[in-house]
Enzyme design. Structure first.
Site, PDB file in Angstrom:
ATOM      1  N   TRP A 358      52.510  44.703  46.534  1.00 21.16           N
ATOM      2  CA  TRP A 358      53.312  44.880  45.325  1.00 21.16           C
ATOM      3  C   TRP A 358      52.481  45.519  44.216  1.00 21.16           C
ATOM      4  O   TRP A 358      53.012  46.018  43.243  1.00 21.16           O
ATOM      5  CB  TRP A 358      53.897  43.540  44.844  1.00 21.16           C
ATOM      6  CG  TRP A 358      52.909  42.611  44.179  1.00 21.16           C
ATOM      7  CD1 TRP A 358      51.753  42.132  44.720  1.00 21.16           C
ATOM      8  CD2 TRP A 358      52.977  42.056  42.852  1.00 21.16           C
ATOM      9  NE1 TRP A 358      51.099  41.311  43.821  1.00 21.16           N
ATOM     10  CE2 TRP A 358      51.831  41.244  42.667  1.00 21.16           C
ATOM     11  CE3 TRP A 358      53.884  42.157  41.805  1.00 21.16           C
ATOM     12  CZ2 TRP A 358      51.572  40.548  41.483  1.00 21.16           C
ATOM     13  CZ3 TRP A 358      53.622  41.451  40.628  1.00 21.16           C
ATOM     14  CH2 TRP A 358      52.482  40.672  40.480  1.00 21.16           C
ATOM     15  N   ASP A 359      51.165  45.521  44.396  1.00 19.86           N
ATOM     16  CA  ASP A 359      50.250  46.141  43.436  1.00 19.86           C
ATOM     17  C   ASP A 359      50.710  47.559  43.088  1.00 19.86           C
ATOM     18  O   ASP A 359      50.550  48.019  41.961  1.00 19.86           O
ATOM     19  CB  ASP A 359      48.841  46.268  44.029  1.00 19.86           C
ATOM     20  CG  ASP A 359      48.248  44.953  44.480  1.00 19.86           C
ATOM     21  OD1 ASP A 359      49.006  44.079  44.895  1.00 19.86           O
ATOM     22  OD2 ASP A 359      47.015  44.818  44.436  1.00 19.86           O
ATOM     23  N   GLU A 489      49.166  32.843  42.872  1.00 21.17           N
ATOM     24  CA  GLU A 489      49.019  32.392  44.268  1.00 21.17           C
ATOM     25  C   GLU A 489      48.335  31.029  44.371  1.00 21.17           C
ATOM     26  O   GLU A 489      48.119  30.538  45.471  1.00 21.17           O
ATOM     27  CB  GLU A 489      48.235  33.445  45.056  1.00 21.17           C
ATOM     28  CG  GLU A 489      49.008  34.745  45.204  1.00 21.17           C
ATOM     29  CD  GLU A 489      48.268  35.802  46.002  1.00 21.17           C
ATOM     30  OE1 GLU A 489      47.030  35.693  46.117  1.00 21.17           O
ATOM     31  OE2 GLU A 489      48.918  36.722  46.500  1.00 21.17           O
ATOM     32  N   LYS A 602      46.222  31.590  38.673  1.00 24.11           N
ATOM     33  CA  LYS A 602      45.327  32.629  39.192  1.00 24.11           C
ATOM     34  C   LYS A 602      45.471  33.926  38.408  1.00 24.11           C
ATOM     35  O   LYS A 602      44.509  34.626  38.141  1.00 24.11           O
ATOM     36  CB  LYS A 602      45.640  32.880  40.672  1.00 24.11           C
ATOM     37  CG  LYS A 602      44.746  33.917  41.310  1.00 24.11           C
ATOM     38  CD  LYS A 602      45.116  34.161  42.757  1.00 24.11           C
ATOM     39  CE  LYS A 602      44.214  35.209  43.391  1.00 24.11           C
ATOM     40  NZ  LYS A 602      44.694  35.640  44.697  1.00 24.11           N
ATOM     41  N   GLN A 603      46.708  34.299  38.073  1.00 24.37           N
ATOM     42  CA  GLN A 603      46.941  35.597  37.440  1.00 24.37           C
ATOM     43  C   GLN A 603      48.260  35.557  36.680  1.00 24.37           C
ATOM     44  O   GLN A 603      49.060  34.649  36.887  1.00 24.37           O
ATOM     45  CB  GLN A 603      46.987  36.696  38.487  1.00 24.37           C
ATOM     46  CG  GLN A 603      48.177  36.619  39.424  1.00 24.37           C
ATOM     47  CD  GLN A 603      47.936  37.390  40.709  1.00 24.37           C
ATOM     48  OE1 GLN A 603      47.428  36.828  41.674  1.00 24.37           O
ATOM     49  NE2 GLN A 603      48.298  38.646  40.731  1.00 24.37           N
TER      50      GLN A 603
HETATM   51  C1  BGC Z   1      46.503  38.951  44.268  1.00 25.50           C
HETATM   52  C2  BGC Z   1      47.805  39.590  44.665  1.00 25.50           C
HETATM   53  C3  BGC Z   1      47.530  41.001  45.125  1.00 25.50           C
HETATM   54  C4  BGC Z   1      46.458  41.039  46.205  1.00 25.50           C
HETATM   55  C5  BGC Z   1      46.047  42.451  46.552  1.00 25.50           C
HETATM   56  C6  BGC Z   1      45.524  39.010  45.420  1.00 25.50           C
HETATM   57  O1  BGC Z   1      44.304  38.445  45.044  1.00 25.50           O
HETATM   58  O2  BGC Z   1      46.698  37.601  43.914  1.00 25.50           O
HETATM   59  O3  BGC Z   1      48.701  39.605  43.588  1.00 25.50           O
HETATM   60  O4  BGC Z   1      48.701  41.572  45.607  1.00 25.50           O
HETATM   61  O5  BGC Z   1      45.298  40.370  45.750  1.00 25.50           O
HETATM   62  O6  BGC Z   1      45.479  43.083  45.454  1.00 25.50           O
END
Ligand code: BGC
Length: 771
Positions: A358-359, A489, A602-603
């Site tokens: 999804w990035d 996550e 986490k984000q």
């Molecule tokens: C992030 C995800 C991301 C993935 C790839 C993970 O650490 O939490 O949001 O899609 O890394 O960059």
């Protein structure tokens, strides 16, 4: 400001010491790519120390069987990996029978330089051989941006300390493997090599997926600027091919091997005749010559920089950081092929397998949308359009019906391909980011035809998914979405993640609105979309409307915030300042159980949603949510800080925005996460661009107008960038409190700066000051 290992320079990344224990880090930092292929900055000469050899070919992948403890229905079969491909940069250098190897020879000097303006990697060093002879080496190479299947290298060795014998053996190697193979399998088979007397080629085929890659190489040998008269002999051994040059040398002689490589894959060519074609291409490259190839390559980079550059004055570390990020984004994706996409680590390592996340839509898309021709962003959308059938199939496997689509969280070819179920698979929010990118594209480019031709098919399928994924709760008297993972996550299987529910509702609304718009704009096109999607315009739209009006969006009235998910306030409300720094990052110090229970995020999660739909919230709401969530966010995804930075700038907290920006701007150059050895964080590099253009620059598209509301960090004198709006370039410079806009196009550009609206005429320049 920066205690980087690399010298501060506006256009170059420079390293002047060879640190064997950081060899892998530098291999990532100095990686090269041109959208079609990429490689880590492995040394040309033999290196027996620790290294991760890496050559990658766009579109070529291997379906590595997943490692799963307890298999359940719906789990992905494989985790796609981008295989480490045959390499063409190797050169054995033998001086008086001794092999040049920086793990063995002592070094008198070492310098590596990546010139980002021209996409050229140069390495110079002086090594003392065990015999005492000194080899002074200059190695240059590039992957052509002008002819992306071609590459060239030039490797010069000057020997001092007496006369003797030298052997230079450039060689092709198809005997390669991936370190991250799940079962230590080799990803390649049927390797073969051949030559036509002048140049050699190795051919290898991926197992299971049967992609064929042919890597051809022609070499020329020069002594002191004249064609060398030594002996050359090409040898092939099946998996390798080498061209051995041997000669006597006199003290002070300089030998130069120039290599012309062609890397052709069955992703772009028929398998039959591939090796022959690669030989011909390498031959043509050699005819053209290193300098002419480099000039064309430099021109191609020049065009990219002309529109993609960000210039920051007064802060050289920030300047170098953003250029490095932009450089890497262009090295990864050039946008010419809708079958390709942007892997989170691009072509710089094996992790994340080069697959699409999804990035792309949530972070990388706006960069390409604003800095490249419209077709580049369109190709990113078409990538998903082409995978629609597979996304419908993916949803069907999980029990959805009637054309509902669930795009994969991780994919190469449209199929889901990841190891971890709860984390990645339940992150159904990806469907929302894909819808949001369509909206973003249309508002930015004005390409409404995209909607009727492709976009609405995707939107209808996504909306069908959301409509089925919601269920009516008799208890709440609301629609709910259960069992998901949000962008955070560090929590899995939660109910009513605010971000996911908000995106679901927004997608249903946007799809309904765009269908209505099309019905009014063109009955013929509307009917065509309805026919193609077999949409029941009565019952389906009615159901969507009910969900839009009645979906549960968790909120807490006391601090006045949106709740990340049901029950979030039950957690012990610690903040990051309560954490022992020695326990960071949490994912390397805490048990998974402890992480899942904790309040730490986490984000960006709720804040990711506020970032997307900022105009739906007043400033106080944005502030309350920011003030609540930012202290609870550990930013352990590299994607996170940039979104927080954009919001801090929106809240006029420029210094906080700047602090957050610094976490992303030099993430890899300064290796904050101590993992650059695995590869670069390509998609989060786009986040840094967002932090400047949307954060400090305050760029927004509103009511068919491009708007800026810039601020400037105290550390900077000025910054400027070019944005394409409706494909028309507009230059914006922020210098203290003055903003200068220049319309570089031949069309009128509707603009607003600090709220002042003007229609900028072609070529017009105008200054704005905040009132
Ligand atoms: C992030 C995800 C991301 C993935 C790839 C993970 O650490 O939490 O949001 O899609 O890394 O960059």
């Amino acid at each position: 400001m920066s205690d980087s290992r690399f010298h501060l320079d506006e256009w170059k990344i420079i390293e002047t010491r060879f640190e064997p224990d950081r060899a892998r880090d530098s291999e990532s930092i100095f990686a090269l790519g041109n959208g079609m292929m990429g490689q880590r900055a492995n040394f040309e000469e033999t290196y027996s120390g620790d290294t991760l050899r890496g050559n990658y070919v766009a579109g070529v992948y291997y379906p590595d069987k997943t490692v799963v403890g307890w298999w359940k229905i719906g789990y992905p079969e494989y985790f796609a990996k981008v295989p480490n491909a045959p390499s063409w940069t190797n050169i054995i250098v033998r001086i008086d029978g001794e092999e040049l190897d920086l793990a063995i020879c002592s070094l008198r000097s070492f310098r590596r330089e990546l010139d980002m303006k021209q996409g050229l990697l140069t390495r110079t060093f002086e090594a003392v051989m065990p015999s005492g002879k000194v080899a002074k080496v200059t190695a240059k190479r590039f992957l052509s941006m002008a002819q992306p299947e071609l590459a060239a290298s030039s490797y010069s060795v000057q020997i001092t300390g007496g006369n003797g014998k030298i052997e230079l053996i450039p060689w092709l190697n198809a005997d390669v493997y991936n370190e991250d193979a799940n079962y230590d399998e080799k990803f390649w088979e049927n390797e073969s090599s051949t030559h036509d007397g002048k140049r050699a080629v190795v051919v290898a085929q991926t197992r299971k997926t049967a992609f064929v890659v042919a890597t051809a190489l022609e070499n020329t040998f020069v002594l002191n600027g004249m064609p060398a008269r030594g002996k050359t002999a090409i040898t092939t051994t099946g998996k390798t091919a080498s061209c051995k040059f041997s000669s006597d040398y006199s003290d002070g002689d300089t030998f130069t091997v120039t290599g012309y490589a062609a890397v052709l894959s069955s992703f772009n060519h028929p398998v039959e005749g591939l090796a022959g074609k690669a030989l011909v291409s390498a031959g043509k490259a050699a005819e053209k010559g290193f300098d002419a190839m480099l000039e064309a390559h430099r021109d191609a980079w020049g065009k990219k920089w002309e529109h993609g550059d960000i210039v920051i004055r007064g802060d050289i570390a920030a300047q170098q950081g953003i250029r490095f990020n932009i450089f890497q984004l262009y090295q990864t994706y050039t946008g010419e092929d809708p079958r390709l996409n942007i892997g989170p680590k691009g072509f710089t390592g094996e992790k994340y397998g080069g697959s699409t996340y999804w990035d792309t839509e949530a972070f990388a898309f706006p960069f390409y949308l604003s800095t490249a021709d419209t077709h580049v962003a369109r190709n990113l959308l078409l990538y998903r359009y082409k995978h629609l059938e597979k996304a419908i199939e993916n949803a069907r496997k999980l029990g959805f019906t009637g054309g509902a689509a669930l795009y994969p969280m991780v994919t190469m070819n449209g199929e889901e391909c990841h190891n971890e179920w709860e984390i990645t698979f339940e992150e159904i929010h990806r469907n929302g980011a894909i819808a949001y990118a369509i909206f973003n594209y249309v508002r930015h480019t004005g390409d409404n035809d995209y909607l009727s031709e492709y976009g609405l098919e995707v939107l209808v399928a996504l909306s069908r998914f959301w409509a089925q994924r919601c269920n009516w709760s008799d208890e709440r008297k609301k629609y709910v979405i259960l069992g998901v993972t949000g962008p955070n996550e560090y929590e899995n299987n939660v109910n009513n993640n605010w971000y996911t529910n908000t995106l679901a509702r927004w997608t249903l609304k946007y799809t309904s609105d765009m269908l209505e718009w099309l019905r009014n704009a063109s009955n013929v096109k509307y009917n065509s979309v309805v026919a193609r999607t077999r949409l029941d315009t009565q019952s389906e739209l009615k159901h969507w409307k009910e969900i839009i009006e009645n979906i549960h969006l968790p909120a807490n009235h006391d601090p006045g915030i949106f709740l990340q998910q049901d029950g979030f306030m039950d957690k012990i409300q610690h903040t990051v300042s309560d954490l022992d720094p020695a326990e960071r990052p949490l994912n390397q110090h805490w048990s998974w159980d402890r992480i899942l229970r904790s309040v730490f995020i986490k984000q960006a999660d709720v804040l990711q949603g506020i970032y997307f739909f900022e105009d739906e919230f007043d400033e106080d709401t944005i502030r309350r949510n920011f003030d609540f969530y930012e202290p609870r966010c550990v930013h352990e995804s590299s994607l996170s800080a940039s979104i927080h930075s954009v919001l801090a700038a929106r809240l006029h907290d420029t210094e906080r925005a700047y602090t957050l920006y610094l976490r992303t701007a030099r993430l890899d150059l300064d290796d904050y996460n101590r993992e650059v050895k695995d590869g670069l964080h390509i998609t989060s590099m786009a986040g840094t661009w967002l932090a400047i253009v949307e954060g400090f620059g305050g760029m927004r598209i509103r009511n068919e107008r491009i708007c800026f509301n810039p601020v400037i960090p105290a550390a900077w004198e000025s910054y400027s960038f070019i944005i394409r709006y409706r494909n028309n370039p507009l230059r914006v410079e922020v210098n203290g409190g003055t903003v200068t806009a220049v319309n570089l196009s031949r069309a009128e550009i509707p603009l607003a700066v600090f709220g002042e609206q003007v229609n900028m005429q072609p070529g017009e320049e105008k200054k704005f000051r905040k009132q």
